[in-house]
Scaffold this active site. Sequence first.
Site, PDB file in Angstrom:
ATOM      1  N   ASP A 280       0.831  -1.198   0.000  1.00  0.00           N
ATOM      2  CA  ASP A 280       0.000   0.000   0.000  1.00  0.00           C
ATOM      3  C   ASP A 280       0.872   1.258   0.000  1.00  0.00           C
ATOM      4  OD1 ASP A 280      -2.780   1.159   0.401  1.00  0.00           O
ATOM      5  OD2 ASP A 280      -1.732   2.037   2.114  1.00  0.00           O
TER       6      ASP A 280
ATOM      7  N   GLU B  45       0.913  -0.507  -5.155  1.00  0.00           N
ATOM      8  CA  GLU B  45      -0.304   0.299  -5.294  1.00  0.00           C
ATOM      9  C   GLU B  45       0.108   1.754  -5.516  1.00  0.00           C
ATOM     10  OE1 GLU B  45      -3.619   2.819  -3.353  1.00  0.00           O
ATOM     11  OE2 GLU B  45      -1.669   2.367  -2.483  1.00  0.00           O
TER      12      GLU B  45
END
Length: 400
Positions: free
Chosen positions: A283, A325
Amino acid sequence: MNQYNLHQEITKACDKHKLAIAGADKYFYIRLVANALTLQELFFTIYGNHNAGSTQFLALIENLIIGHKQRSIELQQKDQAKANQGVWFLSNQIAGMSLYVDRFAGDLKGLPTKLAYLKKLGVNFLHLMPVFESPAGESDGGYAVSDFRKVDARFGNMEDLKNVQKNMQEQDMFLMIDIVLNHTSHQHEWAKKAKAGETEYQDYFYMYNDRQIPDQFEHTMPEVFPESAPGSFTYVKECNKWVMTVFHNYQWDLNFTNPAVFNAMLNNILFYANLGVDILRIDAPAFIWKQLGTTSQNLPEAHTLLRLIKQCVHIASPGMAILGEAIVAPKEIMKYFGTEAFTAKECDVAYNATQMAVQWDALATGDTRVMLAAQEDLQQKPLGTTWITYTRCHDDIGLG
């Protein structure tokens, strides 16, 4: 250290952990030795001037050995089966779905009962939205993790997650979960120790006695959530310091200029790998390196850290792929696949956010010209990497 000394240290570490380098551990040992110089180059590019650099590099070698030893025979066999397929995640037979466990199946115990239904739909890849412990009311949808190795009680427990993975593996399905590298919850053990005044753990975060350096950072750092979470630093009354909180005031940014932080988070990555995760979604990788006078986003050092992570994963758990991401412009996304000598040696997978947006534009307008014009950039993706081409995900922005 030179190549001879490096191999001496590797041999010493292997002997310490009783590796059978001519037997069961042979392939791990080959990968470790073959990639040792690259590992060293990447590590010391970041940490060469750090006082603890040499010590932490040797700790990194040991962490890889321990991670390998903790990898089950079944997962090692799965690694080999994937290697025999070539680049397994390039298969056009993979169709995925992202889901919230509680909304889809109640909890992790209920998820295996849904797998037959998903298989009937043609789904053989699941991205489970965050399931690890995060404080109620300060979870950011599970992205403010207070314990990277404890499943949040509302989803079940670690045995339930292992059972999901086991059932998915038996049905030839692939599992993706998240790791939040950039920050932890302020309720994480490291943050609690930092609040209590432990210098070792204050160094795990960007903590300052006054506003002088925070003000310098904020002069060039854009705010992520200017309305709901203005500023990038939060005052911590427990220790009378300011801590960097780029996203929300309860999410403390980890200080990756400290090699101990890298090793600690690498251990969590290898822990997930040894749960049987097929793709690890990193992330917000664009934010993991901070530097005064910059936006502290998409910096070269962030790419170096991702390449180092990729090398470590390749050595200790080669069957697990890495997804970055990075929701940035197409030409910036390409860099997350790696460049120059590290082309296709950084992130294996990225979201095709551009295609998501332009396909909705084409649907809304009936005009495909914008979508077709975007394809030239998208086709520059390096061989050996892949896009996740998707319709929507949990935090997409709209078309406006």
